[in-house]
Design a protein around this motif. Structure first.
Motif, PDB file in Angstrom:
ATOM      1  N   ALA A  11       0.837  -1.397  -0.494  1.00  0.00           N
ATOM      2  CA  ALA A  11       0.157  -0.245  -0.087  1.00  0.00           C
ATOM      3  C   ALA A  11       0.846   1.427   0.228  1.00  0.00           C
ATOM      4  O   ALA A  11       1.539   1.457   1.269  1.00  0.00           O
ATOM      5  CB  ALA A  11      -1.284   0.155   1.755  1.00  0.00           C
TER       6      ALA A  11
ATOM      7  N   TYR B 263      -3.219   1.833  -4.301  1.00  0.00           N
ATOM      8  CA  TYR B 263      -3.179   3.080  -3.795  1.00  0.00           C
ATOM      9  C   TYR B 263      -4.073   3.760  -3.147  1.00  0.00           C
ATOM     10  O   TYR B 263      -4.565   3.192  -3.053  1.00  0.00           O
ATOM     11  CB  TYR B 263      -3.031   3.567  -5.234  1.00  0.00           C
ATOM     12  CG  TYR B 263      -1.723   3.118  -5.907  1.00  0.00           C
ATOM     13  CD1 TYR B 263      -0.192   3.306  -5.843  1.00  0.00           C
ATOM     14  CD2 TYR B 263      -1.795   2.415  -6.798  1.00  0.00           C
ATOM     15  CE1 TYR B 263       1.055   2.451  -6.554  1.00  0.00           C
ATOM     16  CE2 TYR B 263      -0.640   1.953  -7.758  1.00  0.00           C
ATOM     17  CZ  TYR B 263       0.594   1.957  -7.633  1.00  0.00           C
ATOM     18  OH  TYR B 263       1.401   1.794  -8.023  1.00  0.00           O
ATOM     19  N   ALA B 264      -3.463   4.614  -1.835  1.00  0.00           N
ATOM     20  CA  ALA B 264      -4.561   5.316  -1.046  1.00  0.00           C
ATOM     21  C   ALA B 264      -5.021   6.226  -2.110  1.00  0.00           C
ATOM     22  O   ALA B 264      -6.182   6.799  -1.620  1.00  0.00           O
ATOM     23  CB  ALA B 264      -4.415   5.680  -0.140  1.00  0.00           C
TER      24      ALA B 264
ATOM     25  N   THR C  29      -7.052   0.407  -5.992  1.00  0.00           N
ATOM     26  CA  THR C  29      -7.107   0.756  -4.261  1.00  0.00           C
ATOM     27  C   THR C  29      -6.755  -0.630  -3.835  1.00  0.00           C
ATOM     28  O   THR C  29      -6.685  -1.806  -4.180  1.00  0.00           O
ATOM     29  CB  THR C  29      -8.879   1.126  -4.375  1.00  0.00           C
ATOM     30  OG1 THR C  29      -9.012   0.258  -3.884  1.00  0.00           O
ATOM     31  CG2 THR C  29      -9.075   2.193  -4.696  1.00  0.00           C
ATOM     32  N   VAL C  30      -6.169  -0.408  -2.257  1.00  0.00           N
ATOM     33  CA  VAL C  30      -6.027  -1.563  -1.146  1.00  0.00           C
ATOM     34  C   VAL C  30      -7.113  -2.046  -1.987  1.00  0.00           C
ATOM     35  O   VAL C  30      -6.819  -3.484  -1.886  1.00  0.00           O
ATOM     36  CB  VAL C  30      -6.080  -0.760  -0.387  1.00  0.00           C
ATOM     37  CG1 VAL C  30      -5.516  -2.657   0.597  1.00  0.00           C
ATOM     38  CG2 VAL C  30      -4.292   0.080  -0.189  1.00  0.00           C
TER      39      VAL C  30
ATOM     40  N   VAL D 277      -1.511  -6.417   4.870  1.00  0.00           N
ATOM     41  CA  VAL D 277      -0.808  -4.976   4.075  1.00  0.00           C
ATOM     42  C   VAL D 277       0.589  -4.614   4.314  1.00  0.00           C
ATOM     43  O   VAL D 277       1.001  -4.339   5.694  1.00  0.00           O
ATOM     44  CB  VAL D 277      -1.965  -4.681   3.961  1.00  0.00           C
ATOM     45  CG1 VAL D 277      -1.537  -2.540   4.027  1.00  0.00           C
ATOM     46  CG2 VAL D 277      -3.269  -4.738   3.435  1.00  0.00           C
TER      47      VAL D 277
ATOM     48  N   SER E  16       2.776  -1.858   5.019  1.00  0.00           N
ATOM     49  CA  SER E  16       2.388  -0.151   5.138  1.00  0.00           C
ATOM     50  C   SER E  16       4.331   0.320   3.986  1.00  0.00           C
ATOM     51  O   SER E  16       4.699   0.594   4.165  1.00  0.00           O
ATOM     52  CB  SER E  16       2.342   0.142   6.039  1.00  0.00           C
ATOM     53  OG  SER E  16       2.362   1.823   5.906  1.00  0.00           O
TER      54      SER E  16
ATOM     55  N   PHE F  23      -3.335   8.268   5.132  1.00  0.00           N
ATOM     56  CA  PHE F  23      -3.565   6.977   3.799  1.00  0.00           C
ATOM     57  C   PHE F  23      -2.673   5.868   5.078  1.00  0.00           C
ATOM     58  O   PHE F  23      -3.147   5.005   4.206  1.00  0.00           O
ATOM     59  CB  PHE F  23      -2.544   7.769   2.514  1.00  0.00           C
ATOM     60  CG  PHE F  23      -3.466   8.999   1.987  1.00  0.00           C
ATOM     61  CD1 PHE F  23      -4.265   9.097   1.929  1.00  0.00           C
ATOM     62  CD2 PHE F  23      -2.256   9.670   1.484  1.00  0.00           C
ATOM     63  CE1 PHE F  23      -4.671  10.381   1.140  1.00  0.00           C
ATOM     64  CE2 PHE F  23      -2.742  10.288   0.418  1.00  0.00           C
ATOM     65  CZ  PHE F  23      -3.846  10.842  -0.001  1.00  0.00           C
TER      66      PHE F  23
ATOM     67  N   SER G 100      -5.077   2.511   4.701  1.00  0.00           N
ATOM     68  CA  SER G 100      -4.881   1.051   4.473  1.00  0.00           C
ATOM     69  C   SER G 100      -4.633   0.199   4.449  1.00  0.00           C
ATOM     70  O   SER G 100      -5.155  -0.826   4.621  1.00  0.00           O
ATOM     71  CB  SER G 100      -2.713   1.448   3.491  1.00  0.00           C
ATOM     72  OG  SER G 100      -3.212   2.697   2.693  1.00  0.00           O
TER      73      SER G 100
ATOM     74  N   ALA H 206      -1.556  -6.161   8.854  1.00  0.00           N
ATOM     75  CA  ALA H 206      -1.625  -4.551   8.197  1.00  0.00           C
ATOM     76  C   ALA H 206      -0.455  -4.053   9.437  1.00  0.00           C
ATOM     77  O   ALA H 206      -0.326  -4.114  10.308  1.00  0.00           O
ATOM     78  CB  ALA H 206      -1.959  -3.643   8.963  1.00  0.00           C
TER      79      ALA H 206
END
Length: 246
Positions: A123, A156-157, A163-164, A181, A183, A191, A195, A203
Motif C-alpha cells: 500500500a 494506492y490510497a 486501491t487497496v 498489507v 505499509s 493514507f 490502507s 497490517a
C-alpha cells in the motif's frame, strides 16, 4: 566541512508523523555523529524546507524521505534548492526502490504477523506521475522475491489504481485467501491508516525509524555528496534528480 544533510519530509497533520521522522533522524545521527542533520517539510509541519535552507550555510544535500519519483522529487525539491542561492546543493534520489527498503518492509510484515505463503498488498500513497507508480511496482517485485515468490500487488490510497480493497479482491480472485498489507509509507498518517484499515489480515506498520531506513538515508546522501566535489566532467553525468546551484 561535510555538506549538511537536509532530510525532506512531506509533512502530515498526524502528530505521530513528526515524532517518527525525528526518531529516524536520531538514528541517522547515531550512525554518523559528526554530520549536521537538519529537517525540512514540504508542507503542513515546521520547520518548512525553505526555512531550513535559509539557515544553512556552505553546502547541503537534500535527501527526500519519499519513496519514489513524483512531483515533489522531480520539481519541488530542485526548485527549492535553486531558490537557496547562497548554498551549493544537490538533491539526492528518493529512497525507493532499494533493497534496504525491502528489508524494512519484510521485517515490518513479520512484526505484524505475516506468515509464509500469504500474499501481500503493498500500500502506497499514490501519484499521477507514471514514474512514481513504476517505482512502487519495482518495490513490489523486489518484495515478492524477498518473500520467496508470493504474490505482491502494488496498490494506492489516492490518485492511482488499484486501491487497496481492489487489490485485496484481485488476490482473492486468484485464490489467495491469506492477504497482508505492507505499509509503503515512511511515517504514520491518514493514507497509512486507511490502507491498514482495508487489510483482511495482518497490517504492517509504516517503515518509520527502521535501522535499514536510516542506513539508506545516509547512502542517498553519500551518492549525491560525491557529485558536489567531483570534477566538472563527472558532475555533468550526475543523476537527473541532482541539481547543483552556485
Amino acid at each position: 566541512m561535510q555538506p549538511t544533510l537536509v532530510a525532506v519530509a512531506h509533512g502530515s497533520r498526524d502528530p505521530r508523523a513528526l515524532h517518527t521522522v525525528e526518531a529516524l533522524l536520531e538514528r541517522v545521527r547515531e550512525l554518523r555523529p559528526r554530520l549536521r542533520v537538519r529537517l525540512g517539510h514540504i508542507e503542513l509541519n515546521h520547520p518548512l524546507l525553505e526555512h531550513t535552507l535559509d539557515r544553512a550555510t556552505g553546502a547541503a544535500v537534500l535527501v527526500p524521505l519519499l519513496l519514489g519519483r513524483g512531483t515533489h522529487v522531480k520539481r519541488d525539491l530542485p526548485a527549492a534548492a535553486a531558490r537557496a542561492g547562497h548554498l551549493r546543493t544537490r538533491v539526492a534520489a528518493p529512497l525507493g526502490p532499494h533493497p534496504l527498503l525491502v528489508e524494512a518492509l519484510y521485517e515490518r510484515l513479520v512484526e505484524a504477523g505475516w506468515t509464509a505463503g500469504s500474499a501481500v498488498v503493498l500500500a502506497a500513497a499514490g501519484s499521477r506521475d507514471p514514474d512514481s507508480a513504476a517505482d512502487t511496482r519495482a518495490t513490489a517485485a523486489l518484495l515478492s522475491q524477498r518473500l520467496d515468490g508470493v504474490p505482491v500487488i502494488a496498490a494506492y490510497a489516492s490518485a492511482a489504481a488499484p486501491t487497496v480493497p481492489d487489490a485485496v479482491r484481485a488476490l482473492a480472485a486468484r485464490g489467495c485467501h491469506r492477504v497482508a498489507v505492507a505499509s509503503y509509507f515512511a511515517a504514520p498518517g491518514r493514507f497509512a491508516s486507511a490502507s491498514a484499515a482495508a487489510a483482511p489480515g495482518p497490517a504492517a506498520a509504516p517503515l518509520g525509524a527502521h535501522p535499514a531506513l536510516a542506513r539508506l538515508v545516509l547512502q542517498r546522501y553519500d551518492e549525491a555528496r560525491a557529485t558536489l566535489t567531483a570534477p566538472a566532467t563527472r558532475a555533468r553525468q550526475a543523476h537527473p534528480l541532482e541539481l547543483a546551484t552556485a
